[in-house]
Design an enzyme around this catalytic site. Structure first.
Site, PDB file in Angstrom:
ATOM      1  N   THR A   1      43.248  51.442  38.110  1.00 56.44           N
ATOM      2  CA  THR A   1      42.495  51.648  36.874  1.00 56.44           C
ATOM      3  C   THR A   1      41.611  52.888  36.979  1.00 56.44           C
ATOM      4  OG1 THR A   1      40.595  50.738  35.667  1.00 56.44           O
ATOM      5  CG2 THR A   1      40.906  49.932  37.872  1.00 56.44           C
ATOM      6  N   ASP A   2      41.298  53.478  35.822  1.00 66.82           N
ATOM      7  CA  ASP A   2      40.369  54.622  35.828  1.00 66.82           C
ATOM      8  C   ASP A   2      38.953  54.194  36.198  1.00 66.82           C
ATOM      9  OD1 ASP A   2      39.746  53.246  33.493  1.00 66.82           O
ATOM     10  OD2 ASP A   2      39.957  54.978  32.148  1.00 66.82           O
ATOM     11  N   GLU A   3      38.701  52.871  36.207  1.00 69.34           N
ATOM     12  CA  GLU A   3      37.342  52.401  36.494  1.00 69.34           C
ATOM     13  C   GLU A   3      36.931  52.685  37.938  1.00 69.34           C
ATOM     14  OE1 GLU A   3      36.197  48.681  34.678  1.00 69.34           O
ATOM     15  OE2 GLU A   3      37.778  48.851  33.173  1.00 69.34           O
TER      16      GLU A   3
ATOM     17  N   LYS B   1      39.020  46.978  43.017  1.00 69.04           N
ATOM     18  CA  LYS B   1      40.231  47.788  42.762  1.00 69.04           C
ATOM     19  C   LYS B   1      40.204  49.056  43.632  1.00 69.04           C
ATOM     20  CE  LYS B   1      43.130  47.190  40.099  1.00 69.04           C
ATOM     21  NZ  LYS B   1      44.409  46.429  40.204  1.00 69.04           N
TER      22      LYS B   1
ATOM     23  N   ALA C   1      49.090  42.016  39.850  1.00 71.69           N
ATOM     24  CA  ALA C   1      48.282  40.797  40.006  1.00 71.69           C
ATOM     25  C   ALA C   1      46.848  41.161  40.353  1.00 71.69           C
ATOM     26  CB  ALA C   1      48.882  39.914  41.092  1.00 71.69           C
TER      27      ALA C   1
ATOM     28  N   LEU D   1      37.910  43.263  24.818  1.00 71.10           N
ATOM     29  CA  LEU D   1      37.297  43.673  23.544  1.00 71.10           C
ATOM     30  C   LEU D   1      38.225  43.554  22.328  1.00 71.10           C
ATOM     31  CD1 LEU D   1      34.747  44.831  22.150  1.00 71.10           C
ATOM     32  CD2 LEU D   1      35.802  47.078  22.375  1.00 71.10           C
TER      33      LEU D   1
ATOM     34  N   ASP E   1      53.558  35.146  40.074  1.00 74.40           N
ATOM     35  CA  ASP E   1      52.265  35.047  39.397  1.00 74.40           C
ATOM     36  C   ASP E   1      51.658  33.683  39.721  1.00 74.40           C
ATOM     37  OD1 ASP E   1      51.047  36.563  36.542  1.00 74.40           O
ATOM     38  OD2 ASP E   1      50.231  34.633  37.218  1.00 74.40           O
TER      39      ASP E   1
ATOM     40  N   ASP F   1      50.508  32.753  45.000  1.00 78.14           N
ATOM     41  CA  ASP F   1      49.340  33.619  45.173  1.00 78.14           C
ATOM     42  C   ASP F   1      49.784  34.838  45.989  1.00 78.14           C
ATOM     43  OD1 ASP F   1      46.929  34.763  46.035  1.00 78.14           O
ATOM     44  OD2 ASP F   1      45.938  32.820  46.176  1.00 78.14           O
TER      45      ASP F   1
ATOM     46  N   TYR G   1      34.384  44.316  39.907  1.00 76.32           N
ATOM     47  CA  TYR G   1      35.815  44.482  39.603  1.00 76.32           C
ATOM     48  C   TYR G   1      36.308  45.841  40.077  1.00 76.32           C
ATOM     49  CZ  TYR G   1      39.842  45.997  36.821  1.00 76.32           C
ATOM     50  OH  TYR G   1      41.048  46.539  36.429  1.00 76.32           O
TER      51      TYR G   1
HETATM   52  P1  NAD Z   1      45.465  40.073  33.315  1.00 75.27           P
HETATM   53  O1  NAD Z   1      44.185  39.454  33.774  1.00 75.27           O
HETATM   54  O2  NAD Z   1      45.900  39.914  31.905  1.00 75.27           O
HETATM   55  O3  NAD Z   1      46.670  39.524  34.223  1.00 75.27           O
HETATM   56  C1  NAD Z   1      46.552  39.333  35.597  1.00 75.27           C
HETATM   57  C2  NAD Z   1      47.713  38.471  36.059  1.00 75.27           C
HETATM   58  O4  NAD Z   1      47.611  38.302  37.486  1.00 75.27           O
HETATM   59  C3  NAD Z   1      47.714  37.058  35.448  1.00 75.27           C
HETATM   60  O5  NAD Z   1      49.006  36.711  35.044  1.00 75.27           O
HETATM   61  C4  NAD Z   1      47.258  36.171  36.605  1.00 75.27           C
HETATM   62  O6  NAD Z   1      47.792  34.856  36.534  1.00 75.27           O
HETATM   63  C5  NAD Z   1      47.794  36.934  37.804  1.00 75.27           C
HETATM   64  N1  NAD Z   1      47.058  36.649  39.038  1.00 75.27           N
HETATM   65  C6  NAD Z   1      45.722  36.605  39.215  1.00 75.27           C
HETATM   66  N2  NAD Z   1      45.431  36.315  40.489  1.00 75.27           N
HETATM   67  C7  NAD Z   1      46.620  36.208  41.145  1.00 75.27           C
HETATM   68  C8  NAD Z   1      46.988  35.948  42.495  1.00 75.27           C
HETATM   69  N3  NAD Z   1      46.066  35.742  43.422  1.00 75.27           N
HETATM   70  N4  NAD Z   1      48.290  35.916  42.822  1.00 75.27           N
HETATM   71  C9  NAD Z   1      49.263  36.110  41.874  1.00 75.27           C
HETATM   72  N5  NAD Z   1      48.964  36.348  40.584  1.00 75.27           N
HETATM   73  C10 NAD Z   1      47.660  36.412  40.223  1.00 75.27           C
HETATM   74  O7  NAD Z   1      45.363  41.606  33.722  1.00 75.27           O
HETATM   75  P2  NAD Z   1      45.999  42.885  33.015  1.00 75.27           P
HETATM   76  O8  NAD Z   1      45.063  43.369  31.990  1.00 75.27           O
HETATM   77  O9  NAD Z   1      47.394  42.584  32.668  1.00 75.27           O
HETATM   78  O10 NAD Z   1      45.973  43.921  34.226  1.00 75.27           O
HETATM   79  C11 NAD Z   1      47.066  44.024  35.130  1.00 75.27           C
HETATM   80  C12 NAD Z   1      46.738  45.055  36.201  1.00 75.27           C
HETATM   81  O11 NAD Z   1      46.516  46.317  35.582  1.00 75.27           O
HETATM   82  C13 NAD Z   1      45.477  44.736  36.997  1.00 75.27           C
HETATM   83  O12 NAD Z   1      45.719  45.086  38.331  1.00 75.27           O
HETATM   84  C14 NAD Z   1      44.416  45.634  36.381  1.00 75.27           C
HETATM   85  O13 NAD Z   1      43.438  45.974  37.320  1.00 75.27           O
HETATM   86  C15 NAD Z   1      45.244  46.835  35.970  1.00 75.27           C
HETATM   87  N6  NAD Z   1      44.739  47.606  34.817  1.00 75.27           N
HETATM   88  C16 NAD Z   1      44.442  46.967  33.642  1.00 75.27           C
HETATM   89  C17 NAD Z   1      44.012  47.720  32.549  1.00 75.27           C
HETATM   90  C18 NAD Z   1      43.724  47.069  31.226  1.00 75.27           C
HETATM   91  O14 NAD Z   1      43.269  47.756  30.305  1.00 75.27           O
HETATM   92  N7  NAD Z   1      43.977  45.776  31.044  1.00 75.27           N
HETATM   93  C19 NAD Z   1      43.891  49.110  32.662  1.00 75.27           C
HETATM   94  C20 NAD Z   1      44.221  49.721  33.884  1.00 75.27           C
HETATM   95  C21 NAD Z   1      44.648  48.959  34.945  1.00 75.27           C
HETATM   96  P1  TYD Z   2      36.615  45.266  28.147  1.00 81.92           P
HETATM   97  O1  TYD Z   2      37.666  44.948  27.151  1.00 81.92           O
HETATM   98  O2  TYD Z   2      35.989  44.135  28.909  1.00 81.92           O
HETATM   99  O3  TYD Z   2      37.228  46.348  29.132  1.00 81.92           O
HETATM  100  P2  TYD Z   2      36.489  47.235  30.296  1.00 81.92           P
HETATM  101  O4  TYD Z   2      35.130  46.714  30.526  1.00 81.92           O
HETATM  102  O5  TYD Z   2      37.381  46.989  31.484  1.00 81.92           O
HETATM  103  O6  TYD Z   2      36.511  48.631  29.793  1.00 81.92           O
HETATM  104  O7  TYD Z   2      35.445  46.035  27.407  1.00 81.92           O
HETATM  105  C1  TYD Z   2      35.693  47.239  26.699  1.00 81.92           C
HETATM  106  C2  TYD Z   2      34.370  47.752  26.194  1.00 81.92           C
HETATM  107  O8  TYD Z   2      33.873  46.834  25.204  1.00 81.92           O
HETATM  108  C3  TYD Z   2      33.281  47.832  27.262  1.00 81.92           C
HETATM  109  O9  TYD Z   2      32.472  48.970  26.987  1.00 81.92           O
HETATM  110  C4  TYD Z   2      32.476  46.572  27.065  1.00 81.92           C
HETATM  111  C5  TYD Z   2      32.585  46.323  25.576  1.00 81.92           C
HETATM  112  N1  TYD Z   2      32.549  44.902  25.152  1.00 81.92           N
HETATM  113  C6  TYD Z   2      31.660  44.490  24.150  1.00 81.92           C
HETATM  114  O10 TYD Z   2      30.865  45.285  23.610  1.00 81.92           O
HETATM  115  N2  TYD Z   2      31.684  43.188  23.752  1.00 81.92           N
HETATM  116  C7  TYD Z   2      32.524  42.264  24.323  1.00 81.92           C
HETATM  117  O11 TYD Z   2      32.479  41.069  23.940  1.00 81.92           O
HETATM  118  C8  TYD Z   2      33.443  42.713  25.335  1.00 81.92           C
HETATM  119  C9  TYD Z   2      34.386  41.742  25.985  1.00 81.92           C
HETATM  120  C10 TYD Z   2      33.412  44.045  25.715  1.00 81.92           C
END
Ligand code: NAD
Ligand code: TYD
Length: 352
Positions: free
Chosen positions: A135-137, A164, A83, A200, A34, A60, A160
């Site tokens: 991600t589903d996005e 992805k 990552a 959020l 990380d 990285d 973003y």
């Molecule tokens: P996060 O932002 O909390 O964590 C990302 C981690 O990656 C951090 O620890 C950061 O230090 C590390 N990182 C960033 N750039 C890096 C690099 N260049 N080299 C090495 N490490 C690096 O993200 P998260 O929410 O834990 O998401 C993790 C993964 O899951 C991501 O790939 C994201 O797209 C995917 N994902 C997240 C969600 C969600 O709801 N959070 C849902 C579906 C998929």
């Molecule tokens: P977020 O947690 O950023 O996840 P994602 O955009 O990847 O789904 O946001 C979740 C939802 O909440 C999204 O519809 C945007 C909304 N949102 C707010 O309304 N206010 C906020 O301050 C944030 C961060 C998100």
């Protein structure tokens, strides 16, 4: 004895995955790589940092020398790539780092894993796999009805999700072109412990506890499909160990909520259990996010039918567990919002 290279294992989902796997299996080794950007936090991993089968490397994923060195030192069986730059709002302001980490970083991991694992024409060492956590996005936005399946066309909206998607296409290309053993998982929004308070759910909790306004984008009617992070970890474990090579698996628990519903639910819980001064007066409707996807909803039929995955945590329970975790770990929240954890890192890792 499998050796996992987990990237981004100090972030929200990555650290939950590392903890989940080390608790579940005593016969695995995890190498956590990380970069420790603002989103990475080693405090999450304090309980395992001295385990003999756990190793942390600050690097990285795009740094070919550093990743090469890790593959030279360890016989990596599985790469699980978490990552990423992960926040949509940041990607709208500054897309470049999203392409660098999410696209080029993924490409670097694929290249090095392929080089290390390839033993002949399209032939790889036994039991190796690269799993891309997506991600589903990548599917873009749904209207009022319907679900994302693995066959839904890719149609990302934000920088973003575009980054992805690009990474997913490279992973798919390495399967189609080089027959590299891969899987892709596409999960809906996660929630749970160690979630950085720019997202959020932890943002609502943080702002409530500090009596700060809660910014709700647009009219608050956008829908997200929430999954407890441990259920996502379980799905990734199943796909790494049992997923059919080359396949994509969608992960989601049929738990759609509007943003405003989530905001009101958290306010009500905190008002009752933490501080009666937390009220809906904190809700502030602000300008909508640019290109804001209306609705995400996953159809998880494939992973359920093929691998037997099902979510275990009901939203009503998961959200209470999550809020209580934040109430019990206010130091964690204070550290990640104050920058104190950066000082901890430079003390701990600055010389290494
Ligand atoms: P996060 O932002 O909390 O964590 C990302 C981690 O990656 C951090 O620890 C950061 O230090 C590390 N990182 C960033 N750039 C890096 C690099 N260049 N080299 C090495 N490490 C690096 O993200 P998260 O929410 O834990 O998401 C993790 C993964 O899951 C991501 O790939 C994201 O797209 C995917 N994902 C997240 C969600 C969600 O709801 N959070 C849902 C579906 C998929
Ligand atoms: P977020 O947690 O950023 O996840 P994602 O955009 O990847 O789904 O946001 C979740 C939802 O909440 C999204 O519809 C945007 C909304 N949102 C707010 O309304 N206010 C906020 O301050 C944030 C961060 C998100």
């Amino acid at each position: 004895m499998k050796t996992y290279l987990v990237t981004g294992g100090a972030g929200f989902i990555g650290s939950n995955f590392v903890l989940y796997m080390l608790k579940k299996y005593s016969d695995i080794t995890i190498v956590n790589v990380d970069l420790l950007t603002y989103a990475g936090n080693l405090e999450n991993l304090k309980s395992v940092e001295n385990n003999e089968n756990y190793h942390f490397v600050q690097a990285d994923i795009g740094d070919s020398k550093a990743i090469q060195a890790i593959f030279d030192q360890y016989d990596i069986d599985y790469v699980v790539n978490f990552a990423a730059e992960s926040h949509v709002d940041r990607s709208i302001k500054d897309p470049e780092i999203f392409v660098k980490t999410n696209v080029l970083g993924t490409l670097n991991l694929l290249n090095i894993a392929k080089e290390k694992w390839l033993v002949g024409d399209d032939l790889y060492k036994e039991g190796k796999k690269y799993l891309q956590v997506s991600t589903d996005e990548v599917y873009g936005s749904l209207g009022e009805t319907g679900y994302f399946t693995e066959k839904t066309p890719l149609d990302p909206s934000s920088p973003y999700s575009a980054s992805k998607t690009s990474a997913d296409l490279l992973v798919k290309a390495y399967w189609e072109t080089y027959k590299m053993p891969i899987n892709i998982t596409r999960c809906s929004n996660n929630y749970g412990p160690y979630h950085f308070p720019e997202k959020l759910i932890p943002l609502i909790i943080h702002n409530c506890l500090h009596h700060k306004e809660i910014p709700v984008y647009g009219n608050g009617e956008n829908v997200r499909d929430w999954l407890f992070v441990e259920d996502h970890c379980k799905a990734i474990d199943m796909v790494v160990n049992q997923g059919r090579l080359g396949e994509v698996y969608n992960v989601g628990g049929h738990n759609e909520r509007t943003n405003i519903e989530i905001v009101k639910l958290i306010i009500a819980y905190l008002q009752e259990h933490a501080d009666s001064g937390i009220t809906e007066d904190l809700i502030t409707f602000v300008k909508d996010r640019k290109g804001h996807d209306l609705r995400y909803a996953i159809d998880p039929t494939k992973i359920t039918n093929e691998l037997g995955w099902e979510p275990e945590t009901k939203f009503e329970d998961g959200i209470v567990r999550t809020i209580n975790w934040y109430l019990e770990n206010q130091d964690w929240m204070n550290h990640v919002t104050s920058g104190a954890y950066k000082a901890y890192y430079s003390k701990m890792y600055g010389q290494k």
